[in-house]
Design a protein around this motif. Structure first.
Motif, PDB file in Angstrom:
ATOM      1  N   LEU A 201       0.825  -1.203   0.000  1.00 16.89           N
ATOM      2  CA  LEU A 201       0.000   0.000   0.000  1.00 16.89           C
ATOM      3  C   LEU A 201       0.861   1.257   0.000  1.00 16.89           C
ATOM      4  N   PHE A 202       1.914   1.242   0.777  1.00 19.41           N
ATOM      5  CA  PHE A 202       2.834   2.380   0.804  1.00 19.41           C
ATOM      6  C   PHE A 202       3.397   2.654  -0.589  1.00 19.41           C
ATOM      7  N   ARG A 203       3.890   1.613  -1.246  1.00 22.60           N
ATOM      8  CA  ARG A 203       4.470   1.782  -2.580  1.00 22.60           C
ATOM      9  C   ARG A 203       3.440   2.232  -3.604  1.00 22.60           C
ATOM     10  N   SER A 204       2.179   1.872  -3.403  1.00 21.13           N
ATOM     11  CA  SER A 204       1.144   2.213  -4.382  1.00 21.13           C
ATOM     12  C   SER A 204       0.886   3.713  -4.453  1.00 21.13           C
ATOM     13  N   ASN A 205       1.430   4.473  -3.490  1.00 18.98           N
ATOM     14  CA  ASN A 205       1.214   5.916  -3.513  1.00 18.98           C
ATOM     15  C   ASN A 205       1.914   6.595  -4.677  1.00 18.98           C
ATOM     16  N   ARG A 206       2.884   5.941  -5.281  1.00 19.43           N
ATOM     17  CA  ARG A 206       3.443   6.485  -6.529  1.00 19.43           C
ATOM     18  C   ARG A 206       2.351   6.599  -7.578  1.00 19.43           C
ATOM     19  N   ASP A 207       1.573   5.531  -7.728  1.00 21.66           N
ATOM     20  CA  ASP A 207       0.507   5.538  -8.721  1.00 21.66           C
ATOM     21  C   ASP A 207      -0.586   6.541  -8.367  1.00 21.66           C
ATOM     22  N   ALA A 208      -0.907   6.633  -7.076  1.00 25.89           N
ATOM     23  CA  ALA A 208      -1.916   7.608  -6.641  1.00 25.89           C
ATOM     24  C   ALA A 208      -1.485   9.018  -7.004  1.00 25.89           C
ATOM     25  N   GLY A 209      -0.223   9.350  -6.708  1.00 24.45           N
ATOM     26  CA  GLY A 209       0.281  10.684  -7.006  1.00 24.45           C
ATOM     27  C   GLY A 209       0.389  10.965  -8.484  1.00 24.45           C
ATOM     28  N   LEU A 210       0.746   9.950  -9.266  1.00 28.79           N
ATOM     29  CA  LEU A 210       0.837  10.132 -10.719  1.00 28.79           C
ATOM     30  C   LEU A 210      -0.537  10.369 -11.340  1.00 28.79           C
ATOM     31  N   LEU A 211      -1.552   9.732 -10.810  1.00 25.31           N
ATOM     32  CA  LEU A 211      -2.909   9.965 -11.310  1.00 25.31           C
ATOM     33  C   LEU A 211      -3.304  11.429 -11.126  1.00 25.31           C
ATOM     34  N   PHE A 212      -2.991  11.964  -9.956  1.00 30.63           N
ATOM     35  CA  PHE A 212      -3.321  13.364  -9.676  1.00 30.63           C
ATOM     36  C   PHE A 212      -2.524  14.289 -10.585  1.00 30.63           C
ATOM     37  N   PHE A 213      -1.228  14.010 -10.733  1.00 33.10           N
ATOM     38  CA  PHE A 213      -0.393  14.841 -11.606  1.00 33.10           C
ATOM     39  C   PHE A 213      -0.877  14.791 -13.049  1.00 33.10           C
ATOM     40  N   ALA A 214      -1.234  13.615 -13.523  1.00 31.62           N
ATOM     41  CA  ALA A 214      -1.686  13.475 -14.906  1.00 31.62           C
ATOM     42  C   ALA A 214      -2.903  14.341 -15.172  1.00 31.62           C
ATOM     43  N   GLY A 215      -3.839  14.359 -14.213  1.00 27.78           N
ATOM     44  CA  GLY A 215      -5.020  15.194 -14.391  1.00 27.78           C
ATOM     45  C   GLY A 215      -4.691  16.671 -14.425  1.00 27.78           C
ATOM     46  N   LEU A 216      -3.829  17.109 -13.510  1.00 30.59           N
ATOM     47  CA  LEU A 216      -3.444  18.523 -13.460  1.00 30.59           C
ATOM     48  C   LEU A 216      -2.680  18.928 -14.716  1.00 30.59           C
ATOM     49  N   ALA A 217      -1.717  18.092 -15.122  1.00 27.89           N
ATOM     50  CA  ALA A 217      -0.913  18.418 -16.304  1.00 27.89           C
ATOM     51  C   ALA A 217      -1.769  18.459 -17.558  1.00 27.89           C
ATOM     52  N   ALA A 218      -2.639  17.466 -17.707  1.00 27.65           N
ATOM     53  CA  ALA A 218      -3.504  17.421 -18.886  1.00 27.65           C
ATOM     54  C   ALA A 218      -4.439  18.615 -18.935  1.00 27.65           C
ATOM     55  N   ASP A 219      -4.917  19.065 -17.789  1.00 35.94           N
ATOM     56  CA  ASP A 219      -5.821  20.209 -17.747  1.00 35.94           C
ATOM     57  C   ASP A 219      -5.108  21.474 -18.232  1.00 35.94           C
TER      58      ASP A 219
END
Length: 317
Positions: free
Chosen positions: A291-309
């Protein structure tokens, strides 16, 4: 076994990434230094890097241009080098404590595979790389980056004096939430402060999950943590931290008038954090690490949305 760099034990610590290519192909002499800087465990630098990228992407929405990709690259280099330097410094300070904890006693310093002098020299080299990256930004960003060093310096001692060392780690790891905006504008605003606070609460949450692995040994050696503090209420504690992070992130998006893609990234981030909370099992260290390691994916999802916007507003999509 601990003194033989070519052994399986020396090449694979308990929290190393299974099948790590860098460990597989690196020469034996380099293995202890790779482990000392946690290069074999890339989740650490990802978690330092992602608030930088969030902040850069948020600034890109404000500017109507998307993130500055040169800054994105510089933050990547800086995160890897400074995360490595921070780990070396932390291991120098904690070498005696690490020797008494099952998960950490095989690390290069407590196991004797790297001398204290060699660790200090390596720390200086990594810091010089980080300094070169920092000097590539504007003066305000340079000063802002230097201000984080005090927090980094005191963090390793906090687990001895407070049950909230995760909060101090958050202050340090989340600093990139200020840096992306500072690099773009040469100043700070309340939107940047909100994304910084978001990253602080996010860090407290995921590092509490990480600390579940050591809760038993920490109690024996006297190390404090939010995992021990929350005890049987750890799921609730992490959930509160994540909800506060999401509220701050939402306010930051609203503050820059983010569009549909930014909110889609936020929703994906929220869903991932909710999934983590649903899976927390206090007694299962393997789940905690996953679960700790999965936070990379969580953070990338958020970044992808912000960058794409931001890129959409520029007409790049």
């Amino acid at each position: 076994m601990a003194s033989e760099p070519s052994s399986n034990v020396s090449r694979s610590l308990p929290d190393s990434v299974s099948g790590s290519l860098v460990l597989r192909w690196a020469p034996d002499a380099a293995i202890p230094f790779i482990q000392l800087a946690r290069i074999d465990r890339p989740i650490g630098w990802w978690l330092v890097l992602l608030p930088c990228w969030w902040s850069a992407a948020l600034a890109g929405i404000q500017q109507g241009s998307g993130p500055n990709w040169w800054h994105v690259l510089l933050f990547l280099i800086g995160a890897i080098s400074m995360r490595g330097a921070g780990c070396v410094y932390n291991d120098i300070v904690d070498r005696d404590i690490d020797a008494g904890v099952e998960r950490t006693r095989g690390r290069p310093l407590p196991s004797g595979r790297v001398s204290l002098t060699a660790a200090v020299v390596f720390l200086v080299l990594l810091s010089l790389i980080g300094a070169a990256v920092l000097l590539s930004f504007n003066r305000f960003a340079i000063v802002t980056g230097l201000a984080s060093l005090l927090i980094v310096a005191i963090y390793p001692f906090m687990k001895r004096v407070t049950s909230w060392p995760q909060a101090v780690l958050g202050l340090a790891f989340a600093w990139g939430g200020l840096m992306g905006w500072a690099a773009a504008f040469g100043s700070l605003s309340w939107q940047a402060v909100l994304i910084y606070v978001c990253a602080i609460f996010w860090t407290i949450g995921y590092d509490t999950i990480y600390a579940l692995q050591d809760a038993r040994d920490d109690a024996i050696v006297g190390v404090k943590s939010t995992a021990r503090l929350f005890a049987q209420n750890v799921r609730l504690g992490v959930a509160i931290c994540y909800v506060l992070a999401l509220i701050c992130a939402a306010l930051a998006i609203a503050g820059v008038h983010g569009g549909v893609l930014a909110w889609a990234g936020w929703l994906a981030f929220a869903a991932h954090l909710g999934w983590q909370v649903s899976r927390i099992e206090r007694a299962d260290t393997r789940v905690a690490l996953m679960l700790f390691r999965s936070n990379r994916d969580a953070g990338l999802l958020f970044f992808a949305g912000l960058a794409a916007d931001g890129m959409l507003s520029r007409g790049l999509f």
